[in-house]
Structure formats: structure tokens, C-alpha cells
Design a protein around this motif. Structure first.
Motif, mmCIF file in Angstrom:
data_model
loop_
_atom_site.group_PDB
_atom_site.id
_atom_site.type_symbol
_atom_site.label_atom_id
_atom_site.label_comp_id
_atom_site.label_asym_id
_atom_site.label_seq_id
_atom_site.Cartn_x
_atom_site.Cartn_y
_atom_site.Cartn_z
ATOM 1 N N PRO A 167 22.223 13.717 -5.343
ATOM 2 C CA PRO A 167 23.557 13.533 -4.732
ATOM 3 C C PRO A 167 23.830 14.510 -3.596
ATOM 4 O O PRO A 167 24.606 14.207 -2.695
ATOM 5 N N GLU A 168 23.186 15.675 -3.616
ATOM 6 C CA GLU A 168 23.415 16.645 -2.555
ATOM 7 C C GLU A 168 22.936 16.120 -1.195
ATOM 8 O O GLU A 168 23.396 16.581 -0.146
ATOM 9 N N VAL A 169 22.026 15.159 -1.208
ATOM 10 C CA VAL A 169 21.503 14.575 0.029
ATOM 11 C C VAL A 169 22.328 13.371 0.460
ATOM 12 O O VAL A 169 22.635 13.195 1.648
ATOM 13 N N PHE A 170 22.719 12.533 -0.505
ATOM 14 C CA PHE A 170 23.305 11.236 -0.184
ATOM 15 C C PHE A 170 24.830 11.195 -0.288
ATOM 16 O O PHE A 170 25.441 10.210 0.137
ATOM 17 N N ARG A 171 25.456 12.208 -0.851
ATOM 18 C CA ARG A 171 26.897 12.138 -1.123
ATOM 19 C C ARG A 171 27.737 11.824 0.118
ATOM 20 O O ARG A 171 28.658 10.994 0.049
ATOM 21 N N ASP A 229 29.327 4.022 3.288
ATOM 22 C CA ASP A 229 28.140 3.518 3.975
ATOM 23 C C ASP A 229 27.044 3.241 2.948
ATOM 24 O O ASP A 229 27.120 3.671 1.796
ATOM 25 N N GLY A 230 26.013 2.538 3.349
ATOM 26 C CA GLY A 230 24.848 2.438 2.489
ATOM 27 C C GLY A 230 24.235 3.812 2.298
ATOM 28 O O GLY A 230 24.282 4.666 3.190
ATOM 29 N N ALA A 231 23.667 4.043 1.122
ATOM 30 C CA ALA A 231 23.205 5.389 0.782
ATOM 31 C C ALA A 231 22.238 5.952 1.817
ATOM 32 O O ALA A 231 22.356 7.106 2.239
ATOM 33 N N TYR A 232 21.272 5.130 2.271
ATOM 34 C CA TYR A 232 20.219 5.639 3.145
ATOM 35 C C TYR A 232 20.667 5.796 4.597
ATOM 36 O O TYR A 232 19.878 6.218 5.444
ATOM 37 N N ALA A 233 21.929 5.496 4.860
ATOM 38 C CA ALA A 233 22.495 5.872 6.160
ATOM 39 C C ALA A 233 22.468 7.385 6.330
ATOM 40 O O ALA A 233 22.617 7.881 7.449
ATOM 41 N N ALA A 234 22.261 8.115 5.238
ATOM 42 C CA ALA A 234 22.099 9.569 5.331
ATOM 43 C C ALA A 234 20.947 9.940 6.247
ATOM 44 O O ALA A 234 20.939 11.040 6.828
ATOM 45 N N PHE A 235 19.976 9.051 6.407
ATOM 46 C CA PHE A 235 18.836 9.289 7.294
ATOM 47 C C PHE A 235 18.859 8.345 8.505
ATOM 48 O O PHE A 235 17.847 8.189 9.178
ATOM 49 N N GLY A 236 20.000 7.737 8.760
ATOM 50 C CA GLY A 236 20.126 6.884 9.927
ATOM 51 C C GLY A 236 19.658 5.458 9.745
ATOM 52 O O GLY A 236 19.602 4.702 10.717
ATOM 53 N N PHE A 237 19.299 5.050 8.520
ATOM 54 C CA PHE A 237 18.976 3.651 8.283
ATOM 55 C C PHE A 237 20.228 2.810 8.539
ATOM 56 O O PHE A 237 21.345 3.218 8.239
ATOM 57 N N LEU A 238 20.030 1.610 9.072
ATOM 58 C CA LEU A 238 21.140 0.723 9.425
ATOM 59 C C LEU A 238 21.375 -0.312 8.338
ATOM 60 O O LEU A 238 20.421 -0.846 7.765
ATOM 61 N N SER A 268 0.802 -1.231 0.000
ATOM 62 C CA SER A 268 0.000 0.000 0.000
ATOM 63 C C SER A 268 0.828 1.271 0.000
ATOM 64 O O SER A 268 0.323 2.319 -0.387
ATOM 65 N N SER A 269 2.100 1.200 0.448
ATOM 66 C CA SER A 269 2.895 2.420 0.571
ATOM 67 C C SER A 269 4.244 2.342 -0.128
ATOM 68 O O SER A 269 4.997 3.307 -0.092
ATOM 69 N N GLY A 270 4.559 1.213 -0.758
ATOM 70 C CA GLY A 270 5.906 0.986 -1.245
ATOM 71 C C GLY A 270 6.335 1.848 -2.412
ATOM 72 O O GLY A 270 5.524 2.281 -3.228
ATOM 73 N N LEU A 271 7.646 2.077 -2.478
ATOM 74 C CA LEU A 271 8.284 2.683 -3.641
ATOM 75 C C LEU A 271 8.816 1.569 -4.535
ATOM 76 O O LEU A 271 9.294 0.548 -4.037
ATOM 77 N N PRO A 272 8.770 1.721 -5.863
ATOM 78 C CA PRO A 272 9.419 0.732 -6.719
ATOM 79 C C PRO A 272 10.903 0.611 -6.369
ATOM 80 O O PRO A 272 11.584 1.620 -6.150
ATOM 81 N N TYR A 273 11.382 -0.617 -6.313
ATOM 82 C CA TYR A 273 12.781 -0.867 -5.983
ATOM 83 C C TYR A 273 13.716 -0.090 -6.906
ATOM 84 O O TYR A 273 14.718 0.471 -6.457
ATOM 85 N N ARG A 274 13.380 -0.035 -8.179
ATOM 86 C CA ARG A 274 14.236 0.696 -9.132
ATOM 87 C C ARG A 274 14.332 2.175 -8.763
ATOM 88 O O ARG A 274 15.393 2.791 -8.879
ATOM 89 N N VAL A 275 13.232 2.751 -8.334
ATOM 90 C CA VAL A 275 13.238 4.167 -7.944
ATOM 91 C C VAL A 275 14.037 4.344 -6.654
ATOM 92 O O VAL A 275 14.829 5.285 -6.521
ATOM 93 N N TRP A 276 13.817 3.459 -5.682
ATOM 94 C CA TRP A 276 14.586 3.510 -4.420
ATOM 95 C C TRP A 276 16.086 3.508 -4.714
ATOM 96 O O TRP A 276 16.847 4.275 -4.125
ATOM 97 N N LYS A 277 16.513 2.630 -5.636
ATOM 98 C CA LYS A 277 17.934 2.532 -5.967
ATOM 99 C C LYS A 277 18.450 3.775 -6.680
ATOM 100 O O LYS A 277 19.634 4.115 -6.583
ATOM 101 N N GLU A 278 17.577 4.460 -7.394
ATOM 102 C CA GLU A 278 18.015 5.604 -8.204
ATOM 103 C C GLU A 278 18.032 6.913 -7.425
ATOM 104 O O GLU A 278 18.733 7.855 -7.807
ATOM 105 N N LEU A 279 17.257 7.007 -6.351
ATOM 106 C CA LEU A 279 17.153 8.271 -5.636
ATOM 107 C C LEU A 279 18.509 8.835 -5.195
ATOM 108 O O LEU A 279 18.739 10.055 -5.318
ATOM 109 N N PRO A 280 19.446 8.030 -4.679
ATOM 110 C CA PRO A 280 20.740 8.604 -4.288
ATOM 111 C C PRO A 280 21.490 9.260 -5.443
ATOM 112 O O PRO A 280 22.152 10.279 -5.245
ATOM 113 N N ALA A 281 21.380 8.675 -6.634
ATOM 114 C CA ALA A 281 22.042 9.287 -7.791
ATOM 115 C C ALA A 281 21.286 10.518 -8.275
ATOM 116 O O ALA A 281 21.887 11.474 -8.768
ATOM 117 N N LEU A 282 19.965 10.513 -8.120
ATOM 118 C CA LEU A 282 19.166 11.668 -8.533
ATOM 119 C C LEU A 282 19.385 12.864 -7.616
ATOM 120 O O LEU A 282 19.319 14.017 -8.055
#
Length: 519
Positions: free
Chosen positions: A88-92, A99-108, A72-86
Motif C-alpha cells: 500500500p505504501e506504493v499504490f495508496r 485511479d487504477g492502481a498501476y497509474a502509480a507507475f504511469g500506466f493508462l 514467457s514473462s507474465g505474472l499470474p493475474y491473481r498476483v498482479w491484482k494483489e500487489l497493490p494491497a500487499l
């Protein structure tokens, strides 16, 4: 002359076709029909139905198994993978550190043997729905955290509060991205094909005209519903969430303007979820508004993005598997237990049993004892005196909507906060329901002596004071990378109340603290 011959040959060819036996023509038509049906069947199989990975171990299932929120709430995996490249100012910064890209928000992230992070962080599940691989939250995103000793390696603990996760920052990022041209279906499709490989013809049409417009549309809808709420709330800070207000605005489509002023800020710390079996029948949640583990679990799943109004949304078998595992999940033993002064611990236990055990149970060697006359019962707000914003965010109207829309029967509106068992206490700082007191030592001081502002986000143990390292900070000034300056003067962040133990002598407080650090 040649043109005439060609016309004659064509006519003869047509007559030869007419002389083909009828049975052969029927056979050819059947073959073509079967080929067409097979093609349709392949497309239907590929773009209908669903599947999700199965994990043999309970820990892996807890960390990565789907509970149905991805439907009901999911993002497509392809989009999830692309967001860090889209973006870069957030994930660099995290990518540059390896680290894993989403560690930018504290994901483990767990790491492979070669040190590289796993593909998806803990708390993110996968499910293929109608041909599209989706990812979204499960229970572990809020209930897996970390600790370390000074200079030591980080240790991941399942069941403790997610003390790293900046869910507020992640949500704000997604809402802002919805209005960014980089998420427009056309440009995004081109980026996906350039970085992840070209789509097939049918797949390209579906992604361009169905999948990607739906992704952006859902994010824009959430932006419209959530942004007014987030605009009036102080940032949540790592390890905290507003449990019920987003639930009202998204699942129940309540307009922000319909929320009473008093209910708009309900931010609190993620709780630990160790040893659930002894908690059955206690008043659960911070405000004790439910006595059913089953309903509490389903409600938490809704908070993670599950839409229970859709009969097939929840993966009930997966949720039950997690629930069974949590019944007897013990917290790891406090590393401060072995170095404790045994005499001080014994004296502190006497103080605790006299002043605290009836509300919170007690630690007995390796075992936590869930016994006490007021354990798991609501303490009226007038008596406990802690910040009431989280209590007020759960309203009678919301209770009515839960019962009418979701079929819950064990929820109720209370007048205070529940007395919590303290198993795994060493992993649960900062303290109080809203995380407004950094250490156990600070909790034993009167409100006026507690820190007004302190840094959150460090998982290094404060072995002397109990909790995590939380140095003072100045609100409004930049915080160190990965840290958040928590201001207790902001709405919902108040650190007053729970003045039990504040009148003890200094020697009694020191002994009590020695005992508490062993929990």
C-alpha cells in the motif's frame, strides 16, 4: 458372545462379496476406472493448454491483446491484482484518487461509463497457460500516450509515445518486491485466498509448491541480472526505456560484467509508431539498425518480454494483426493547426522546405509527405552530434547474438542516428532520440541555450513552444508528484547536437515554429 457374532457376520459378508457375479465386479471396476480417467482428463484439461481473449476491434486488440510475452514473462493475474494491497505504501496515492492502481507507475486506464477504471491498464494482456491466468506487456504499453489542453480532459492516443509510463520505477518495484517476505509463497497464498477466494485442493497444492515459488524465483533471477545495470544508470524518467541492455542480460543471459563501459547506458524515448507503411525499407530504430518492419516488430516484442528462442512463445497472428493496423494508422491532427497564423505557417514552410525537408519529409495540409533525399537514412554521429550512448549500446557482439539466437538477418551496426519522419510531431515531445530537449522552440536554440534540467511527465500541451509543458527544475530537489526532474548533464541525457536551424533569425525561427506546430 456379541464379538463372536460380529466376527461371524463379517465372515459371511465377505463370502457374500465373493459370490457377486464376476461380470458385475468387472463392470464396477470399469466404472471406477472411467471415473478416474474422467477426473484425470478434467485436471489435464484445466491445467494444460492455453487461451487468450479475442478482441473484435483493432483498437481493443492493440490495447489488450496478447502478443505472447505473457507466456514467457507474465505474472499470474491473481498476483498482479494483489500487489497493490500487499504494498500500500506504493499504490495508496493512486487508489485514493480513484485511479487504477498501476497509474502509480504511469500506466493508462480506460474508464467505464460510471467513471471507474478498467480492470487492467492499457498495454496489459491476459493469457491462460496451463491453468494459470497470466498478464504482461503488449505493444500498447510503450506506444499509447496522452495529451490535454490546459484545464481540459485527458485524451488517449494509440501510436504516440507512452509519455506517462515510468517503466524504470515499475521494474525497480518488482525487483525489490522479489526480496520482500510479502512475496513468500506461504504468506502470499494465504493473502490470495483471503482476498480473492479459496483455491480448490489441487489448485492450492499447485500454487503453493509450483506457481508462487516460480513467480518469486523468476523475479529473483531478474533481480540478479538487472540490478547491477540499473544501479549504474541514471533513472530513465517517464516515457523512456533502455531498449537493448535488459534484452542482453535477460534473453541472452549475458553477465553485467561482460558489458563494456561504453554500452551500459542506452536509454532513449519511446518512439511513435504512426503510418508504418511508408517506413518499410527506411533505416528503423533510433540508430537505423534495421530496414525490415517485420524484424523490427519482433525485436520490439522481445523487448516487451517475449522469448523468441521458444518456438511457441510468440503469438505471430496477433503480432501480424497489430502490424497490419499500424501500416496506415494516422496521427490525430494537431489542435494547434486551426488557430495558426496562415501567413506565418506559409513563411515557415518555405524555411522548412529549404532547411529540413530533405531529411524529414514535410507536412502538406492534412497529409504527411514521406519524401526527401536523406529521409530514413542514418546521419553519422560526427555530423549529427547528439548524445551517442544509445548508439553505443547496440554493439557488434549483440548483433551477432541476435543473428545466431533469433535468426534476424536485417539488423546491422550503424555509425549514427536515422533521420526520422515527423508525422504527429506535436505528440512527440520532448525531442531528440533521448528526449533531452523539452520543446521545439528549445530545439531551435544552440545547445548552451537549451534547458539544463526540466520536468517530464506532464501531458499538458505547450501550445506556444511546441511539445508538452516542461518547466525548469533543480536536480536533487524533490519534484512535484508524478513529475521527474530530467538532468541533461547525466550520462546518456546529453542535449547537444542537431544544431540545424539554430542559426536562423528570430523571425525565421518564429515562422518555422508556426509551421512545425501544425505537424
Amino acid at each position: 458372545m456379541r464379538a463372536s457374532v460380529t466376527a461371524v457376520e463379517a465372515a459371511r459378508a465377505g463370502r457374500r462379496w465373493l459370490t457377486v457375479p464376476l461380470t458385475l465386479m468387472v463392470a464396477l471396476a470399469l466404472v471406477l476406472g472411467l471415473v478416474l480417467l474422467a477426473a484425470v482428463a478434467v485436471l489435464l484439461h484445466r491445467y494444460s493448454g492455453e487461451s487468450t481473449p479475442h478482441y473484435a476491434g483493432d483498437v481493443s486488440h492493440f490495447r489488450y491483446g496478447s502478443i505472447g510475452a505473457d507466456r514467457s514473462s507474465g505474472l499470474p493475474y491473481r498476483v498482479w491484482k494483489e500487489l497493490p494491497a500487499l504494498f500500500p505504501e506504493v499504490f495508496r496515492p493512486t487508489l485514493e484518487r480513484g485511479d487504477g492502481a498501476y497509474a502509480a507507475f504511469g500506466f493508462l486506464y480506460e474508464r467505464h461509463a460510471d467513471g471507474t477504471p478498467y480492470d487492467l491498464p492499457i498495454g496489459i494482456s491476459r493469457r491462460r497457460v496451463n491453468g494459470v491466468e497470466l498478464v504482461w506487456f503488449n505493444c500498447a504499453v510503450c506506444h499509447a500516450g496522452t495529451w490535454r489542453r490546459e484545464g481540459g480532459e485527458r485524451v488517449i492516443v494509440d501510436g504516440m509515445p507512452s509519455n506517462n509510463l515510468d517503466l524504470h520505477g515499475f521494474i525497480r518495484f518488482l525487483l525489490a518486491a522479489a526480496n520482500d517476505d510479502r512475496l513468500s509463497p506461504g504468506p502470499l497464498l494465504a493473502r490470495l485466498e483471503a482476498s480473492q477466494g479459496r483455491f480448490g485442493l489441487v489448485e492450492r497444492v499447485l500454487w503453493r509448491h509450483v506457481v508462487l515459488p516460480r513467480v518469486r524465483g523468476e523475479l529473483l533471477l531478474r533481480h540478479v541480472r538487472l540490478d547491477p545495470l540499473l544501479a549504474v544508470q541514471p533513472p530513465w524518467a517517464p516515457g523512456r526505456v533502455d531498449t537493448f541492455n535488459p534484452y542482453k542480460l535477460i534473453q541472452f543471459s549475458v553477465p553485467f560484467s561482460a558489458l563494456d563501459q561504453a554500452e551500459r547506458i542506452g536509454t532513449s524515448d519511446f518512439p511513435s509508431i504512426f503510418l508504418q507503411r511508408p517506413r518499410e525499407g527506411m533505416q528503423l530504430h533510433w540508430d537505423g539498425n534495421n530496414t525490415s518492419l517485420h524484424e523490427r516488430n519482433l525485436s520490439a516484442a522481445v523487448g516487451a518480454g517475449l522469448d523468441l528462442r521458444t518456438a511457441t512463445a510468440a503469438d505471430h497472428a496477433a503480432i501480424r494483426r497489430v502490424a497490419r493496423w499500424l501500416l496506415d494508422l494516422r496521427p490525430p491532427a494537431s489542435p494547434m493547426r486551426g488557430a495558426a497564423d496562415a501567413a506565418a505557417v506559409a513563411r515557415g514552410r518555405e524555411v522548412y522546405m529549404r532547411a529540413c525537408a530533405s531529411c524529414h519529409g514535410h507536412q502538406d495540409g492534412e497529409r504527411y509527405v514521406f519524401e526527401g533525399g536523406r529521409l530514413g537514412r542514418v546521419e553519422p554521429i560526427e555530423r549529427i552530434g547528439t548524445d551517442r550512448a544509445r548508439l553505443d549500446s547496440y554493439t557488434q557482439e549483440f548483433l551477432r547474438q541476435q543473428r545466431a539466437s533469433l535468426g534476424f538477418t536485417r539488423f546491422t551496426k550503424t555509425d549514427g542516428y536515422a533521420n526520422q519522419p515527423l508525422d504527429g510531431l506535436w505528440l512527440r515531445g520532448p525531442y531528440l532520440h533521448n528526449g533531452s530537449v523539452p520543446t521545439l522552440a528549445d530545439l531551435l536554440e544552440p545547445a548552451e541555450a537549451r534547458p539544463r534540467a526540466f520536468l517530464r511527465g506532464d501531458d499538458t500541451l505547450d501550445e506556444a513552444r511546441g511539445g508538452f509543458r516542461s518547466p525548469p527544475c533543480t536536480p536533487g530537489e524533490p519534484a512535484p508528484s508524478g513529475r521527474f526532474c530530467f538532468d541533461t548533464t547525466r550520462p546518456g541525457n546529453g542535449n547537444a547536437g542537431h544544431d540545424y536551424g539554430t542559426g536562423l533569425s528570430r523571425a525565421e525561427k518564429d515562422d518555422l515554429l508556426a509551421y512545425l506546430r501544425t505537424f
